[in-house]
Design a protein around this motif. Structure first.
Motif, short mmCIF file in Angstrom:
data_model
loop_
_atom_site.label_atom_id
_atom_site.label_comp_id
_atom_site.label_asym_id
_atom_site.label_seq_id
_atom_site.Cartn_x
_atom_site.Cartn_y
_atom_site.Cartn_z
N LEU A 125 65.61 60.50 7.09
CA LEU A 125 65.63 59.23 7.81
C LEU A 125 65.87 59.50 9.29
CD1 LEU A 125 65.68 56.07 7.72
CD2 LEU A 125 68.18 56.28 7.49
N TYR A 126 65.04 58.90 10.13
CA TYR A 126 65.18 59.04 11.58
C TYR A 126 65.26 57.65 12.20
CZ TYR A 126 63.72 63.84 10.87
OH TYR A 126 63.64 65.14 10.44
N LYS A 127 66.10 57.52 13.22
CA LYS A 127 66.14 56.28 14.00
C LYS A 127 65.55 56.58 15.36
CE LYS A 127 68.91 52.38 15.41
NZ LYS A 127 70.22 51.71 15.33
N ILE A 128 64.62 55.74 15.77
CA ILE A 128 63.95 55.90 17.05
C ILE A 128 64.57 54.91 18.02
CG2 ILE A 128 61.74 55.85 18.27
CD1 ILE A 128 60.47 56.30 15.41
N LYS A 129 65.18 55.42 19.06
CA LYS A 129 65.83 54.56 20.06
C LYS A 129 64.78 53.97 21.00
CE LYS A 129 70.24 55.27 19.61
NZ LYS A 129 71.10 54.19 19.24
N ASN A 130 65.15 52.87 21.67
CA ASN A 130 64.24 52.24 22.63
C ASN A 130 63.82 53.21 23.73
OD1 ASN A 130 64.31 49.86 21.25
ND2 ASN A 130 65.91 48.95 22.51
N SER A 131 64.65 54.19 24.01
CA SER A 131 64.33 55.19 25.03
C SER A 131 63.27 56.17 24.54
CB SER A 131 65.59 55.97 25.40
OG SER A 131 66.06 56.70 24.27
#
Length: 180
Positions: free
Chosen positions: A155-161
């Motif tokens: 699982l990966y979370k992609i930040k707005n940056s």
């Protein structure tokens, strides 16, 4: 929005829009065993159902889980399993969910031979709901570990940056955020 939207991607990079079901609260993720590499879709924010509680007069709110559902995980694992037959690199397989609480992606680095004995989404539902009360990331990672039981789902979370951060559980069951 009050209707989910999404797409499946084929091995040539072409995206095909998904059809909504359940009044727009779900999507029918149809996959082609020989051609599908992944999917991307949205999860809605909570919204009033249009009905009110007769006792209190308050509107009933449709509460949305902003994380992959059991059905989403099963579809993702089917796509990964099909790489055994379709000459699509396993590294190309993904599932992505976009919501107001974050954008998350699933990748698979395990052995596709371990993808077996999965239950139906409905059979996982009650365990999933209980675990999701512990929080989106923690509940979901525990669901994968304790109920899906297939090694190699990441699982990966992609930040707005644009920064991508892996999410894992440590030995005590707390969410760890790594660097990518």
């Amino acid at each position: 929005m009050k209707k989910e939207t999404g797409y499946v991607q084929d091995k040539n990079g072409v995206f095909t829009q998904l059809n909504d079901t359940n009044g727009g609260h779900s999507l029918d993720i149809k996959i082609d065993r020989d051609n599908t590499t992944g999917y991307i879709y949205t999860h809605l924010n909570d919204f009033p159902t249009g009905k009110t509680d007769p006792k209190t007069g308050r509107p009933f709110i449709n509460k949305i889980k902003r994380m992959f559902s059991p059905a989403d995980v099963i579809k993702f694992l089917q796509i990964a399993k099909y790489t055994e037959y379709n000459n699509i690199p396993l590294s190309s397989v993904y599932g992505t969910m976009v919501s107001s609480s974050g954008t998350y992606t699933l990748k698979f680095t395990g052995n596709t031979a371990d993808i077996k004995d999965l239950k139906t989404a409905e059979e996982y539902e009650s365990d999933y709901i209980k675990l999701m009360k512990k929080g989106n990331e923690k509940g979901f990672l525990r669901f994968l570990r304790d109920h899906i039981k297939v090694e190699g789902i990441e699982l990966y979370k992609i930040k707005n940056s644009g920064r991508i951060r892996p999410k894992t559980l440590d030995e005590s069951g707390k969410v760890e955020t790594g660097d990518c």
